[in-house]
Each structure stands twice: as structure tokens, then as C-alpha cells.
Design a protein around this motif. Structure first.
Motif, PDB file in Angstrom:
ATOM      1  N   SER A 329      51.469  31.066  35.553  1.00 40.05           N
ATOM      2  CA  SER A 329      50.175  30.888  36.214  1.00 40.05           C
ATOM      3  C   SER A 329      50.282  30.980  37.734  1.00 40.05           C
ATOM      4  CB  SER A 329      49.531  29.567  35.787  1.00 40.05           C
ATOM      5  OG  SER A 329      50.358  28.461  36.103  1.00 40.05           O
ATOM      6  N   LYS A 330      51.353  30.425  38.322  1.00 40.53           N
ATOM      7  CA  LYS A 330      51.503  30.478  39.783  1.00 40.53           C
ATOM      8  C   LYS A 330      51.611  31.929  40.255  1.00 40.53           C
ATOM      9  CE  LYS A 330      52.416  28.822  43.974  1.00 40.53           C
ATOM     10  NZ  LYS A 330      52.818  30.043  44.705  1.00 40.53           N
ATOM     11  N   GLN A 331      52.428  32.735  39.569  1.00 40.22           N
ATOM     12  CA  GLN A 331      52.563  34.146  39.951  1.00 40.22           C
ATOM     13  C   GLN A 331      51.228  34.875  39.843  1.00 40.22           C
ATOM     14  OE1 GLN A 331      56.137  36.483  38.734  1.00 40.22           O
ATOM     15  NE2 GLN A 331      56.554  34.721  37.406  1.00 40.22           N
ATOM     16  N   VAL A 332      50.511  34.590  38.770  1.00 41.37           N
ATOM     17  CA  VAL A 332      49.225  35.268  38.555  1.00 41.37           C
ATOM     18  C   VAL A 332      48.214  34.849  39.623  1.00 41.37           C
ATOM     19  CG1 VAL A 332      47.268  35.504  36.986  1.00 41.37           C
ATOM     20  CG2 VAL A 332      49.604  35.601  36.094  1.00 41.37           C
ATOM     21  N   LEU A 333      48.150  33.557  39.925  1.00 43.12           N
ATOM     22  CA  LEU A 333      47.220  33.076  40.945  1.00 43.12           C
ATOM     23  C   LEU A 333      47.531  33.714  42.301  1.00 43.12           C
ATOM     24  CD1 LEU A 333      47.033  29.324  39.906  1.00 43.12           C
ATOM     25  CD2 LEU A 333      45.120  30.942  39.899  1.00 43.12           C
ATOM     26  N   ASP A 334      48.798  33.822  42.622  1.00 48.31           N
ATOM     27  CA  ASP A 334      49.180  34.497  43.859  1.00 48.31           C
ATOM     28  C   ASP A 334      48.714  35.947  43.855  1.00 48.31           C
ATOM     29  OD1 ASP A 334      50.396  32.262  44.949  1.00 48.31           O
ATOM     30  OD2 ASP A 334      52.415  32.809  44.245  1.00 48.31           O
ATOM     31  N   ALA A 335      48.879  36.611  42.708  1.00 45.89           N
ATOM     32  CA  ALA A 335      48.543  38.032  42.617  1.00 45.89           C
ATOM     33  C   ALA A 335      47.048  38.293  42.790  1.00 45.89           C
ATOM     34  CB  ALA A 335      49.021  38.599  41.279  1.00 45.89           C
ATOM     35  N   VAL A 336      46.209  37.348  42.343  1.00 44.61           N
ATOM     36  CA  VAL A 336      44.749  37.535  42.465  1.00 44.61           C
ATOM     37  C   VAL A 336      44.198  36.793  43.685  1.00 44.61           C
ATOM     38  CG1 VAL A 336      44.488  37.867  39.978  1.00 44.61           C
ATOM     39  CG2 VAL A 336      44.174  35.567  40.947  1.00 44.61           C
ATOM     40  N   ASN A 337      45.099  36.334  44.573  1.00 40.85           N
ATOM     41  CA  ASN A 337      44.699  35.600  45.777  1.00 40.85           C
ATOM     42  C   ASN A 337      43.827  34.387  45.437  1.00 40.85           C
ATOM     43  OD1 ASN A 337      46.032  37.373  47.614  1.00 40.85           O
ATOM     44  ND2 ASN A 337      44.366  38.854  47.314  1.00 40.85           N
ATOM     45  N   TYR A 338      44.118  33.774  44.285  1.00 40.49           N
ATOM     46  CA  TYR A 338      43.433  32.553  43.850  1.00 40.49           C
ATOM     47  C   TYR A 338      41.921  32.757  43.681  1.00 40.49           C
ATOM     48  CZ  TYR A 338      47.896  30.329  44.702  1.00 40.49           C
ATOM     49  OH  TYR A 338      49.231  29.997  44.654  1.00 40.49           O
ATOM     50  N   ASP A 339      41.533  34.007  43.490  1.00 37.94           N
ATOM     51  CA  ASP A 339      40.111  34.344  43.325  1.00 37.94           C
ATOM     52  C   ASP A 339      39.751  34.303  41.842  1.00 37.94           C
ATOM     53  OD1 ASP A 339      37.526  35.213  43.505  1.00 37.94           O
ATOM     54  OD2 ASP A 339      38.037  37.300  44.009  1.00 37.94           O
ATOM     55  N   LEU A 340      39.612  33.107  41.281  1.00 37.54           N
ATOM     56  CA  LEU A 340      39.307  32.965  39.865  1.00 37.54           C
ATOM     57  C   LEU A 340      37.865  33.340  39.546  1.00 37.54           C
ATOM     58  CD1 LEU A 340      41.242  29.677  39.041  1.00 37.54           C
ATOM     59  CD2 LEU A 340      41.884  32.024  38.480  1.00 37.54           C
ATOM     60  N   LYS A 341      37.021  33.337  40.534  1.00 39.72           N
ATOM     61  CA  LYS A 341      35.622  33.689  40.318  1.00 39.72           C
ATOM     62  C   LYS A 341      35.479  35.128  39.871  1.00 39.72           C
ATOM     63  CE  LYS A 341      31.104  33.636  42.621  1.00 39.72           C
ATOM     64  NZ  LYS A 341      30.382  33.333  43.890  1.00 39.72           N
ATOM     65  N   ASN A 342      36.382  35.992  40.341  1.00 35.38           N
ATOM     66  CA  ASN A 342      36.290  37.418  40.039  1.00 35.38           C
ATOM     67  C   ASN A 342      37.487  37.907  39.231  1.00 35.38           C
ATOM     68  OD1 ASN A 342      33.834  37.878  41.624  1.00 35.38           O
ATOM     69  ND2 ASN A 342      35.141  37.488  43.409  1.00 35.38           N
ATOM     70  N   THR A 343      38.022  37.013  38.395  1.00 32.07           N
ATOM     71  CA  THR A 343      39.176  37.355  37.558  1.00 32.07           C
ATOM     72  C   THR A 343      38.887  36.988  36.105  1.00 32.07           C
ATOM     73  OG1 THR A 343      40.697  36.959  39.397  1.00 32.07           O
ATOM     74  CG2 THR A 343      41.645  37.000  37.181  1.00 32.07           C
ATOM     75  N   ILE A 344      39.192  37.900  35.212  1.00 34.50           N
ATOM     76  CA  ILE A 344      39.010  37.669  33.771  1.00 34.50           C
ATOM     77  C   ILE A 344      40.379  37.695  33.104  1.00 34.50           C
ATOM     78  CG2 ILE A 344      38.061  38.594  31.623  1.00 34.50           C
ATOM     79  CD1 ILE A 344      35.750  39.724  33.205  1.00 34.50           C
ATOM     80  N   PHE A 345      40.632  36.730  32.216  1.00 28.36           N
ATOM     81  CA  PHE A 345      41.900  36.630  31.500  1.00 28.36           C
ATOM     82  C   PHE A 345      41.717  37.009  30.037  1.00 28.36           C
ATOM     83  CE2 PHE A 345      42.298  33.908  35.137  1.00 28.36           C
ATOM     84  CZ  PHE A 345      43.617  34.029  35.531  1.00 28.36           C
ATOM     85  N   SER A 346      42.705  37.747  29.499  1.00 21.94           N
ATOM     86  CA  SER A 346      42.683  38.100  28.083  1.00 21.94           C
ATOM     87  C   SER A 346      44.119  38.300  27.615  1.00 21.94           C
ATOM     88  CB  SER A 346      41.842  39.362  27.851  1.00 21.94           C
ATOM     89  OG  SER A 346      41.579  39.523  26.461  1.00 21.94           O
TER      90      SER A 346
END
Length: 615
Positions: A329-346
Motif C-alpha cells: 500500500s505504501k508503494q502504491v500510495l506514493d505512486a498515485v501521489n496519495y490521490d485516492l479521490k482519483n484512483t480506482i483499485f481492482s
């Protein structure tokens, strides 16, 4: 795992410890043991779909009557095919005598597989062809009951040639393609010698102690002898999984703990793990003992069992797979610049679902922390609408891709075939905001990358995400496996191909030729097993450099959507799966000398353009 590979087989061993009349009285059926064997095999059907087999030994059979039977199938549903045949034998018997099921002695005399010792196997063909002849169990027959042997297992051996030489056997075409044939010949060789030395009192433990040190590989094997001895043994590093359970009625062993728990409805702590180098032995009288037949070595239990192969219904495996996702999760959050509002997980495929839950939980923990900090920062000046909006913020999860019906491609023309391959997965339209949302998709592991490139990424791009991030719950697969998984060709690994491309780009391609010459020299001196030469290829680059090149290689030509890849680290893998530290396919640290020989041979085959196995 989006890339289809064949892998570990499944073992099922049962020893009934009471007369058949006991099972009829207690459980209402003389067929209780066979029914349990069926369940035990079905609950492990994930471990082998190339074929199945069952062997049975009957105790105390009158001379002249059959005591060892075997049936095998390579039909599309082999377990069902086998037990359908066994059921037909029972139904045919009942036609002549509807009351025969009330007479256990008659049933035992008339039903071929109503034996006290039962050995079942599920096969994934990593060695040999998928002909029924290659399905386990294998058997050796003899007029003396103690010298009859049935064997089945989950294993690969990398020194079969040496084993055949040991027993002075010139193997035929069939034997050359089967490591079980080599194991059978060696064990049977020592079995006959032991029976000759002490007729009527076979010491199976001494047989195993002589035979097993000769095997180079990872193995979990079950066997039954014609005089009623049953045994299950595990390699010294504990590479292949092995579990057992005993009570007053039965002794059972299998490749997966959850299969035993479900079949016999027992607790987790009631099912024991057979430790590295141990053998479970059941004597003719039903007595059970655990013997150390190999000196235990550093535990190198296969980590792929936890990542992918074993069924996730085991509570420990479920927790570990969830942790694998959480650790990313830390690597992924870094990769999306912690922009969870505009990120979809599947996730793709379904086997990655548990890791997906762990990944999203890690992101939710971060989001909840941010929520708490923001709310506390408002002090007493809280706007109800703003508070409601903050509380409702969620990690966005969607079922983006769905594996469609199993499609077969009948068109061989490359262009048309690639077009058809794209449609192995279907997508859920309307889930992604065009050019706004980043799509994060987790997979168990990335082996070849072919399915990602030719199918998954092409299909995901039709949703027009701003960016696609493929997350692997396993580290980069860099090296062949020779202990059970069908990964034996260097050219099949996307990580290896990425390293080769980087060498070419940086003008260092000559390293490949130098290492090839080094391998040939080692081979001439019979030293190919002493060192993993291929490690030097990866030393020139960081993990990130190889990962970026992999992302380029799996991006279809002409695709305008950026594609990135994130891999699990070795450290995070070991943290999530602390008891399964076997990681040679990631690190190249093989637990036996045969592993080094296999990886070097696989590299030589690659350099010489040979599309053959490394062992």
C-alpha cells in the motif's frame, strides 16, 4: 496469476485403522474411507488438472486374491471420472445383491478399491507428457506382498540420470520423462534388499533413510506397500508442503492443511505439519510414528504456496496473502501521489482477491488517519456538511475485469489471433472517468507478462484511464524453478528479458557471451552445480530499473495510456510469509546444488536457441 503456469501436484493419503464394520456402524457406510478420499482430492483439485489416480491396498487378503489395485484418468475432470468408475462397480454389485452393503466382508472381497490403505494424487504435468501413463500413483508388482509398492507425490527431481545409474538401469523413453520412475526404482531397489535381508519384517524406515539422501529436489511423497505399510515423507528443506492428522479411526496426510480440516471437520491445531526431513509411517497394525529420515536443513518452504498455489481457505494463508497486499500500500500510495479521490483499485485474476483486500485496507488505514487529522484540526468549528463529506470518503474499489468463458483461439494468423486473445477478459464499462482516474490493478505475480500485454492492458485501456498501474503481490520472478513449478526456461521470464534489453541498450551485451562461456567451462568440468552464474546479469541494474523496463515490455505498441509496474520486495515477502522463506525464483538462492545446475543449463539453452527444459 494472469499467466497460466503449471505447478505443484496434490497428494492424498488415508489409512483406515479399524475394520470396515466399524465405519459402517459409526458412520453408516462401509465406503466411508473412499468418500473421504474423494473429498480430500476434490478439496485440492486446484493442485492438478492434468490427471488423477488412486491406489488401494487391502489387508489380510487370502493368497491368490488381488490386494493392490490402481486406477488413473486424464479426462477433463479426472477426479470425477475415477470415482464415477468406482461408483459404477459398487452399483453393479448392488444389482445382484441389494443387501450386500450390510456385509463389510463381502464388500471388501468384491470391490477392487475397498482397501484399508488409500493413496490419491492430482497431477500437474511438469515432467513428461499428459498421457495417462504419467499419472501417479506408479506401482511395482511382485509375487511377494512386501515387495509391491505404490508411490505418488508432489515433487521434481533434478538428478534422475544419476539415480538410474545408481540402480544400474538403462531407462527407456517413458522412464526418462518421469522423475517418479527414477524415485520408484531407487526406493524399490532398497525395499527388495531390505526384504531379502529380513523376510517378513520389512523396516521401511531404514529403506527411506538409504534412499532419500540420494534425491536432489523438493518432494512430498506418499507410498503404500503390498503388506500394508503406509508412509509419507518430506524433503530436508521442507520445500513442498505436507500436513497430517490422526485419530482412532484414520491416519490422513495431504498437501494442504485446509483440505484435511474441511474433509474431517477438525480444528487448525489438530492438523500437524510434517517437518522437513520427517516421515510419517503407519505399520501393518495401524500404529503411527514420526521418524526423522533425513537430517533437516535450512527451512526453504516454497513461498509461492502462500502467494498463489495453495487454496486461500487456510486461515494462515488468508492472513499472509492479505498482508502481502497491505505491504504494497505504501508503494502504491506514493505512486498515485496519495490521490485516492482519483484512483480506482481492482484485481486480476480472482486468486489475487485476498491480496487486493489487504492492499485496499492499507490505503483505508492511511485515509482514516488523514480523516482523523483533518477533523481534529477543525477544533470546535465543525461544518456538518464538510464533516459528512469527510466521513463518506472511501477508497474506490471496482470489479473492473472479469475473466470471460474459456476462449480457444482457432485462428493461427498472428494479427487475428492477438485480436482474439484480447477478449479473454471482459471489462466493466462506466467504472472509470475518462482521462481522470488512475487504475490500480493487483495480480498475484507476473511471470511472462504475455497475458498482461496481449489481453489485460489492452482491455483496461478501453476504459480510457489516465494511467494504469499493475501491482504484483510477488517479487520479480528472475530464475527457473526445478522443485515443482513449471518455470524452467529463461526466455519465459519478463524480468530476464528486461535485464537482457537493458544490457543491449547500454552496450553490455557481451556479458551474456562471457557468462555463456563460463557456463560451458563449468559444464565441461562437471561444476555446473557450484554457482548460479545468471545472478551476474541482474547485478548491473537496480530493481527499479528492471521494473521500469518490464513496464515498457508489457505495454502494447501504440498504447497512449501510461503503464507502470510495482513489485513486492523480498523483505516484504518474508515479513508477510515468515515460515515460507523459499525464494529461489526471486533471488536465485537455490536450496540444493541441483538448482544451480538447472538455472545455468536454462541459460545455456537460451543462448543456444534451444527451447527445452533446464532439467
Amino acid at each position: 496469476m494472469s499467466d497460466a503456469i503449471k505447478h505443484e501436484c496434490g497428494l492424498a493419503f488415508l489409512r483406515l485403522r479399524k475394520p470396515f464394520a466399524h465405519y459402517q456402524q459409526k458412520y453408516g457406510s462401509v465406503l466411508w474411507g473412499l468418500n473421504k478420499l474423494y473429498l480430500l482430492m476434490e478439496k485440492q483439485h486446484n493442485r492438478g488438472q492434468d490427471g488423477a489416480g488412486v491406489a488401494a491396498v487391502k489387508l489380510n487378503v487370502e493368497p491368490g486374491y488381488p490386494f493392490l489395485s490402481r486406477i488413473r484418468s486424464n479426462e477433463p475432470q479426472p477426479i470425477a471420472d475415477i470415482f464415477k468408475q468406482l461408483g459404477e462397480e459398487f452399483n453393479e454389485l448392488q444389482k445382484f445383491n441389494t443387501e450386500i452393503s450390510h456385509y463389510p466382508g463381502l464388500m471388501k472381497g468384491h470391490l477392487s478399491f475397498l482397501g484399508e490403505l488409500l493413496l490419491g494424487h492430482l497431477r500437474y504435468g511438469t515432467q513428461g507428457k499428459n498421457n495417462v501413463e504419467f499419472c501417479h500413483p506408479f506401482i511395482k508388482r511382485h509375487t511377494i506382498p512386501a515387495r509391491n509398492l505404490a508411490l505418488a507425490g508432489n515433487f521434481n527431481l533434478v538428478n534422475t540420470d544419476e539415480l538410474f545409474e545408481l540402480v544400474n538401469m538403462d531407462p527407456g523413453p517413458f522412464q526418462k520423462q518421469s522423475d517418479l520412475a527414477a524415485m520408484m526404482e531407487v526406493i524399490h531397489h532398497f525395499l527388495v534388499k531390505a526384504d531379502e535381508a529380513s523376510p517378513g519384517s520389512l523396516d521401511i524406515v531404514s529403506v527411506l533413510k538409504k534412499a532419500l539422501p540420494l534425491f536432489d529436489g523438493g518432494f512430498h511423497v506418499g507410498g503404500i506397500t503390498g503388506n500394508g505399510i503406509g508412509f509419507v515423507f518430506r524433503d530436508a528443506h521442507g520445500i513442498r508442503p505436507s500436513y497430517y492428522y490422526t485419530d482412532e479411526d484414520v491416519v490422513v496426510a495431504a498437501s494442504e492443511r485446509a483440505a484435511i480440516r474441511t474433509t474431517f471437520n477438525v480444528g487448525e491445531n489438530e492438523v500437524q505439519e510434517l517437518l522437513p526431513g520427517q516421515a510419517l509411517v503407519v505399520a501393518e497394525n495401524g500404529e503411527v510414528k514420526i521418524e526423522q529420515v533425513l537430517e533437516p536443513k535450512a527451512r526453504k518452504a516454497c513461498s509461492f504456496e502462500r502467494i498463489y498455489f495453495s487454496r486461500g481457505s487456510d486461515e494462515k494463508i488468508y492472513r499472509e496473502r492479505s498482508q502481502l497486499g497491505y505491504n504494497l500500500s505504501k508503494q502504491v500510495l506514493d505512486a498515485v501521489n496519495y490521490d485516492l479521490k482519483n484512483t480506482i483499485f481492482s484485481f486480476i485474476p480472482n486468486t489475487a482477491e485476498v491480496a487486493f483486500y489487504g492492499l485496499t485496507k492499507g490505503c483505508e488505514d492511511y485515509l482514516n488517519k488523514i480523516k482523523l487529522e483533518r477533523i481534529l484540526s477543525w477544533g470546535n468549528n465543525v461544518d456538518p456538511a464538510k464533516l459528512e463529506e469527510m466521513i463518506k470518503r472511501r477508497v474506490r474499489m471496482e470489479k473492473i475485469a472479469i475473466k470471460d468463458v474459456k476462449m480457444r483461439t482457432f485462428i493461427t494468423e498472428d494479427v487475428n489471433r492477438n485480436e482474439m486473445v484480447q477478449h479473454v477478459y471482459d471489462i466493466t464499462y462506466g467504472t472509470v472517468r475518462k482521462d481522470v482516474d488512475t487504475l490500480v490493478v493487483i495480480d498475484d505475480s507476473i511471470v511472462r507478462g504475455t497475458t498482461l500485454k496481449e489481453s489485460i492492458i489492452r482491455m483496461l485501456s478501453r476504459l480510457h484511464p489516465k494511467r494504469i498501474i499493475i501491482v504484483s503481490s510477488a517479487p520479480q520472478i528472475r530464475y527457473p524453478d526445478c522443485y515443482g513449478i513449471d518455470m524452467s526456461k529463461m526466455g519465459d521470464f519478463i524480468a530476464f528479458n528486461a535485464a537482457v534489453e537493458l544490457l543491449k541498450e547500454r552496450g553490455k551485451e557481451c556479458l551474456l557471451k562471457e557468462l555463456h562461456e563460463q557456463c560451458k567451462e563449468l559444464h565441461r568440468n562437471n561444476q555446473l552445480h557450484t554457482v548460479n552464474v545468471v545472478k551476474q546479469i541482474y547485478k548491473s541494474f537496480t530493481n527499479d530499473e528492471i521494473t521500469k523496463k518490464i513496464a515498457e515490455l508489457i505495454t502494447p505498441p501504440g498504447l497512449t495510456v501510461p503503464v507502470d509496474v510495482i513489485y513486492q520486495t523480498i523483505e516484504s515477502l518474508h515479513e508477510a510469509c515468515p515460515n515460507n522463506l523459499g525464494d529461489w525464483y526471486f533471488t536465485g538462492n537455490y536450496p540444493t546444488p541441483g538448482g544451480n545446475r538447472v538455472v545455468n543449463k536454462a541459460f545455456m539453452n537460451y543462448m543456444e536457441g534451444k527451447n527445452t527444459r533446464g532439467y
